[in-house]
Scaffold this motif. Structure first.
Motif, PDB file in Angstrom:
ATOM      1  N   MET A  51       0.842  -1.178   0.000  1.00 13.90           N
ATOM      2  CA  MET A  51       0.000   0.000   0.000  1.00 13.90           C
ATOM      3  C   MET A  51       0.886   1.239   0.000  1.00 13.90           C
ATOM      4  SD  MET A  51      -2.890   1.109   2.822  1.00 13.90           S
ATOM      5  CE  MET A  51      -3.477  -0.565   2.973  1.00 13.90           C
ATOM      6  N   TYR A  52       0.407   2.278  -0.649  1.00 13.17           N
ATOM      7  CA  TYR A  52       1.158   3.531  -0.732  1.00 13.17           C
ATOM      8  C   TYR A  52       0.184   4.659  -0.429  1.00 13.17           C
ATOM      9  CZ  TYR A  52       4.523   6.855  -2.891  1.00 13.17           C
ATOM     10  OH  TYR A  52       5.405   7.868  -3.142  1.00 13.17           O
ATOM     11  N   THR A  53       0.387   5.338   0.689  1.00 11.47           N
ATOM     12  CA  THR A  53      -0.523   6.415   1.079  1.00 11.47           C
ATOM     13  C   THR A  53      -0.116   7.697   0.361  1.00 11.47           C
ATOM     14  OG1 THR A  53       0.832   6.821   3.034  1.00 11.47           O
ATOM     15  CG2 THR A  53      -1.119   5.437   3.323  1.00 11.47           C
ATOM     16  N   ILE A  54      -0.661   7.840  -0.820  1.00  7.48           N
ATOM     17  CA  ILE A  54      -0.335   8.979  -1.693  1.00  7.48           C
ATOM     18  C   ILE A  54      -1.568   9.252  -2.545  1.00  7.48           C
ATOM     19  CG2 ILE A  54       0.584   7.587  -3.588  1.00  7.48           C
ATOM     20  CD1 ILE A  54       2.439  10.646  -2.438  1.00  7.48           C
ATOM     21  N   GLY A  55      -1.570  10.354  -3.213  1.00  4.10           N
ATOM     22  CA  GLY A  55      -2.695  10.694  -4.073  1.00  4.10           C
ATOM     23  C   GLY A  55      -2.637   9.997  -5.415  1.00  4.10           C
ATOM     24  N   SER A  56      -3.750  10.033  -6.106  1.00  2.00           N
ATOM     25  CA  SER A  56      -3.843   9.385  -7.421  1.00  2.00           C
ATOM     26  C   SER A  56      -2.910  10.024  -8.443  1.00  2.00           C
ATOM     27  CB  SER A  56      -5.284   9.432  -7.929  1.00  2.00           C
ATOM     28  OG  SER A  56      -5.743  10.770  -8.015  1.00  2.00           O
ATOM     29  N   TYR A  57      -2.431  11.211  -8.145  1.00  2.00           N
ATOM     30  CA  TYR A  57      -1.492  11.884  -9.042  1.00  2.00           C
ATOM     31  C   TYR A  57      -0.192  11.098  -9.214  1.00  2.00           C
ATOM     32  CZ  TYR A  57       0.047  13.394  -4.425  1.00  2.00           C
ATOM     33  OH  TYR A  57       0.429  13.415  -3.106  1.00  2.00           O
ATOM     34  N   ALA A  58       0.102  10.184  -8.299  1.00  3.05           N
ATOM     35  CA  ALA A  58       1.343   9.405  -8.378  1.00  3.05           C
ATOM     36  C   ALA A  58       1.230   8.226  -9.331  1.00  3.05           C
ATOM     37  CB  ALA A  58       1.737   8.910  -6.989  1.00  3.05           C
ATOM     38  N   VAL A  59       0.005   7.854  -9.722  1.00  2.00           N
ATOM     39  CA  VAL A  59      -0.189   6.662 -10.556  1.00  2.00           C
ATOM     40  C   VAL A  59       0.612   6.720 -11.861  1.00  2.00           C
ATOM     41  CG1 VAL A  59      -1.896   5.298 -11.834  1.00  2.00           C
ATOM     42  CG2 VAL A  59      -2.385   6.051  -9.494  1.00  2.00           C
ATOM     43  N   PRO A  60       0.598   7.835 -12.612  1.00  2.00           N
ATOM     44  CA  PRO A  60       1.387   7.845 -13.852  1.00  2.00           C
ATOM     45  C   PRO A  60       2.877   7.563 -13.631  1.00  2.00           C
ATOM     46  CG  PRO A  60      -0.152   9.673 -13.864  1.00  2.00           C
ATOM     47  CD  PRO A  60      -0.203   9.064 -12.479  1.00  2.00           C
TER      48      PRO A  60
END
Length: 194
Positions: A31-40
Motif C-alpha cells: 500500500m502507498y498512502t499517496i494521491g492518485s497523481y502518483a499513478v502515472p
C-alpha cells in the motif's frame, strides 16, 4: 500519519517521492498512502501494475469521510497578453472534451468540467465520493508556503511530539496569516457587507 509509521519500513524517511513510487511499482510495498497523481509515475516503472484506491478514513463516522482533492492546473490569459485570440484558441483546444479525456487517461486525473468522462480504473475506490461531491480541497492550499509545513510535519513524524507540532503550527499560522486575519476582522467589524 504518526500511527501509520509503525506499519511502514524501518526507516520511512530514507525514501524520497521518486524512490517510494519506484519501490511501490516494484512490489516492495502493498500500500502507498499517496494521491492518485502518483499513478502515472508508478506506472512509468510498471505499466502493467493493477492499482486501485480508497479514501483514507479521517473520522469514526463513515458518512463524514471526504475525499481530499485539489486542482493543480489553471489556465489564464493575462491582461497584457499581446496575442489574446491565439491564447483563447489554445484554451479552447485544451478544453475540448476529447483533449480532456486524453489528459484524464494519461494523468489518472478527475475532470473539472461538468460532463461525463471515463475515469481511470485506479480511481474506482473514489468514484462514489466524486459522484456524490463528498470532496474537500487539500489542506495545504490554506496556509502560506512560508510556514514550511512540510518541514513541520517531517519533524513531527521524527519526534512524535503532537503538542509541540500543534503549538508551532498554531503560532506560525497566526504569524504568517496576520494580514488576512486583520482583513477578515475589518470585514466583520463592518458587518460583513463589503
Amino acid at each position: 500519519m504518526l500511527e501509520l509509521l509503525e506499519y511502514g519500513p524501518t526507516d520511512p524517511f530514507a525514501y524520497n517521492y521518486n524512490d517510494a513510487c519506484t519501490a511501490f511499482a516494484n512490489g516492495e510495498s502493498a500500500m502507498y498512502t499517496i494521491g492518485s497523481y502518483a499513478v502515472p509515475q508508478i506506472q512509468s516503472v510498471n505499466p502493467d501494475m493493477n492499482i486501485d484506491s480508497f479514501v483514507m478514513p479521517g473520522c469514526d463516522n463513515p458518512e463524514d469521510n471526504v475525499l481530499n482533492s485539489g486542482i493543480d492546473l489553471q489556465f489564464c490569459v493575462t491582461a497584457d497578453c499581446e496575442n489574446k485570440e491565439a491564447a483563447y484558441e489554445v484554451l479552447s483546444f485544451l478544453l475540448e472534451d476529447s483533449t480532456i479525456q486524453t489528459y484524464l487517461d494519461d494523468q489518472n486525473a478527475v475532470p473539472c468540467k461538468d460532463k461525463e468522462f471515463e475515469l481511470s480504473p485506479a480511481l474506482d475506490g473514489m468514484v462514489d465520493y466524486i459522484n456524490e461531491g463528498r470532496m474537500t480541497d487539500y489542506q495545504d492550499h490554506y496556509y502560506p508556503s512560508e510556514m514550511s509545513v512540510d518541514a513541520q510535519i517531517q519533524t513531527f513524524l521524527l519526534d512524535g511530539d503532537i503538542e509541540k507540532f500543534l503549538n508551532k503550527f498554531d503560532t506560525d499560522w497566526l504569524r504568517y496569516n496576520r494580514d488576512i486575519i486583520r482583513k477578515v476582522q475589518e470585514y466583520e467589524e463592518k458587518g460583513g457587507n463589503e
